[in-house]
Scaffold this motif. Structure first.
Motif, PDB file in Angstrom:
ATOM      1  N   ASP A  95       0.807  -1.220   0.000  1.00  0.00           N
ATOM      2  CA  ASP A  95       0.000   0.000   0.000  1.00  0.00           C
ATOM      3  C   ASP A  95       0.838   1.267   0.000  1.00  0.00           C
ATOM      4  O   ASP A  95       0.285   2.367  -0.120  1.00  0.00           O
ATOM      5  N   VAL A  96       2.164   1.154   0.148  1.00  0.00           N
ATOM      6  CA  VAL A  96       2.986   2.352   0.347  1.00  0.00           C
ATOM      7  C   VAL A  96       4.086   2.485  -0.703  1.00  0.00           C
ATOM      8  O   VAL A  96       5.081   3.177  -0.482  1.00  0.00           O
ATOM      9  N   SER A  99       5.266   5.864  -6.602  1.00  0.00           N
ATOM     10  CA  SER A  99       4.384   5.882  -7.777  1.00  0.00           C
ATOM     11  C   SER A  99       4.995   5.156  -8.973  1.00  0.00           C
ATOM     12  O   SER A  99       4.272   4.665  -9.847  1.00  0.00           O
ATOM     13  N   ARG A 117      -2.590  -5.485  -2.990  1.00  0.00           N
ATOM     14  CA  ARG A 117      -1.781  -4.512  -2.249  1.00  0.00           C
ATOM     15  C   ARG A 117      -1.740  -4.893  -0.776  1.00  0.00           C
ATOM     16  O   ARG A 117      -2.754  -4.862  -0.092  1.00  0.00           O
ATOM     17  N   SER A 326       5.233  13.764  -6.015  1.00  0.00           N
ATOM     18  CA  SER A 326       3.812  14.111  -6.008  1.00  0.00           C
ATOM     19  C   SER A 326       3.552  15.518  -5.488  1.00  0.00           C
ATOM     20  O   SER A 326       2.417  15.965  -5.436  1.00  0.00           O
ATOM     21  N   THR A 332      -2.111  13.678  -1.903  1.00  0.00           N
ATOM     22  CA  THR A 332      -1.998  13.393  -0.484  1.00  0.00           C
ATOM     23  C   THR A 332      -1.096  12.185  -0.266  1.00  0.00           C
ATOM     24  O   THR A 332      -1.155  11.218  -1.014  1.00  0.00           O
ATOM     25  N   SER A 334       0.304   8.910   0.331  1.00  0.00           N
ATOM     26  CA  SER A 334      -0.345   7.607   0.393  1.00  0.00           C
ATOM     27  C   SER A 334       0.128   6.809   1.598  1.00  0.00           C
ATOM     28  O   SER A 334      -0.622   6.019   2.159  1.00  0.00           O
ATOM     29  N   THR A 335       1.383   6.981   1.989  1.00  0.00           N
ATOM     30  CA  THR A 335       1.913   6.220   3.119  1.00  0.00           C
ATOM     31  C   THR A 335       1.178   6.569   4.401  1.00  0.00           C
ATOM     32  O   THR A 335       0.771   5.678   5.163  1.00  0.00           O
ATOM     33  N   HIS A 337      -1.773   7.796   4.798  1.00  0.00           N
ATOM     34  CA  HIS A 337      -3.137   7.277   4.713  1.00  0.00           C
ATOM     35  C   HIS A 337      -3.147   5.783   5.026  1.00  0.00           C
ATOM     36  O   HIS A 337      -3.995   5.296   5.786  1.00  0.00           O
ATOM     37  N   ALA A 338      -2.187   5.053   4.444  1.00  0.00           N
ATOM     38  CA  ALA A 338      -2.120   3.611   4.670  1.00  0.00           C
ATOM     39  C   ALA A 338      -1.786   3.280   6.121  1.00  0.00           C
ATOM     40  O   ALA A 338      -2.170   2.228   6.632  1.00  0.00           O
TER      41      ALA A 338
END
Length: 382
Positions: A95-96, A99, A117, A326, A332, A334-335, A337-338
């Protein structure tokens, strides 16, 4: 100027730059040409390959030169998909992922591949049991990063490798772009790692050049076809000056590696302990062995990350939001958030990242500016 954005890119070492310039001036031949200028260029190319292989304790023919981490990640992921699709179309990432991995996998989804994922824990580390549960008979690749580029979490590569020992037909790829010189190679580059990608500009080498470790015996389809360079794996005239300079950068990065890591860990610990004294600061990195020594991710509650980046820039201090790739697209992190960080907290995050060139004096100046910025925003929010 204080430059604390080394996870995005590093300053080219002066001696590495000199090697690049001198090679550009002296070596004009195409390494594939049969005349003496081509032979001269090829000899230098193979010397660079041999030096990197020796430093990584692998075989010369297991080093393949690329344009950097993005190409390397795309090559391993898509090359595996092309090569192994008759045996399955299932790929596991986390998930982390950066990109360059996440979007490469997403493109394969549009072509009929299935991407699973693996989740991470609250520290941003992959849950090994959860990843193992995702493996199927049709799984052809597991791709994970070594060091998370946003919070610095070190992924459990050895543990994942042990799981994959029971699945010898699955390719195991490690995105090691943030890891060279930060973690001892023996801590993660085990016999079960089939591919690893590296990027020169992350360790004081020139931009636009990198390499892939490709373990002998594994099969990978080329993405670039043409003249058959790089043992037929990656066609295109090699960037001899860039590769030669990169090989020197690898050697310099791995020289006194332990001392350099200790110095960056001291900076990281000092900064984190200082930030802990501020009530409205959220910390997403810890100064422990579960995190790489060169990254600190934090935020000031209620202040957007990009606002804080520009506030430091006004003081001639350069940091980043959680991922330089990014930042401009306002994606936002992603790490975070995960990791389960709430969105309003995650958007405050910024990243400070050190290199072996960073100093305690610079960090002290950073903290002086931080106190001024913190007080300024505190007054506004009262």
């Amino acid at each position: 100027m204080i430059y604390f954005d080394n996870s995005a890119t590093t300053v080219v070492d002066a001696s590495v730059l000199d090697t690049y310039i001198q090679t550009t001036k002296r070596i004009i031949g195409n390494p594939s040409s049969l005349h003496f200028l081509g032979t001269q260029a090829d000899r230098l190319l193979q010397q660079a390959r041999g030096q990197i292989a020796e430093l990584l304790n692998v075989e010369d023919k297991e080093i393949y030169f690329t344009s950097g981490g993005t190409e390397g990640n795309n090559w391993v992921i898509k090359g595996t998909a092309i090569e192994k699709h008759p045996f399955g179309k299932h790929i596991i990432i986390s998930d982390v992922e950066h990109s360059a991995v996440g979007k490469a996998a997403a493109q394969l989804e549009t072509l009929g591949f299935e991407i699973s994922r693996a989740p991470v824990d609250q520290k941003g580390r992959i849950k090994v049991d959860a990843l193992a549960a995702l493996i199927r008979p049709e799984t052809i690749l597991v791709s994970t990063m070594l060091v998370n580029n946003e919070v610095g979490a070190i992924q459990p590569i050895k543990e994942i490798g042990k799981v994959l020992e029971s699945y010898p037909n699955i390719h195991f790829h490690v995105d090691a772009v943030q890891g060279l010189g930060k973690l001892p190679l023996q801590n993660w580059l085990t016999a079960r790692v089939d591919f690893a990608t590296f990027s020169s500009h992350k360790f004081h080498g020139p931009k636009g050049v990198g390499f892939v470790f490709w373990r002998r015996g594994r099969k990978l389809a080329p993405l670039l076809n043409g003249g058959g360079q790089e043992f037929g794996g990656r066609s295109g005239t090699e960037n001899v000056p860039g590769i030669t300079a990169m090989s020197k950068a690898v050697r310099l990065q791995l020289t006194d590696e332990e001392a350099k890591c200790h110095q960056q860990r001291q900076l990281q610990t000092y900064l984190i302990e200082a930030l802990k004294t501020f009530d409205n600061v959220s910390l997403f990195t810890e100064p422990t062995d579960e995190y790489a020594p060169h990254i600190v991710c934090f935020g000031i509650n209620g202040i957007k990350g990009e606002v804080l980046v520009h506030a430091f820039e006004e003081k001639n201090i350069l940091i980043s939001t959680t991922s330089a790739c990014s930042s401009r697209s306002h994606v936002t992190g992603s790490t975070l958030h995960a990791m389960g960080v709430p969105g309003d907290i995650g958007t405050t995050a910024v990243r400070v990242s050190f290199s072996s060139h960073s100093t305690m004096s610079e960090l002290e100046q950073f903290l002086v500016s931080f106190r001024h910025i913190y007080e300024k925003f505190s007054k506004v929010s009262r």
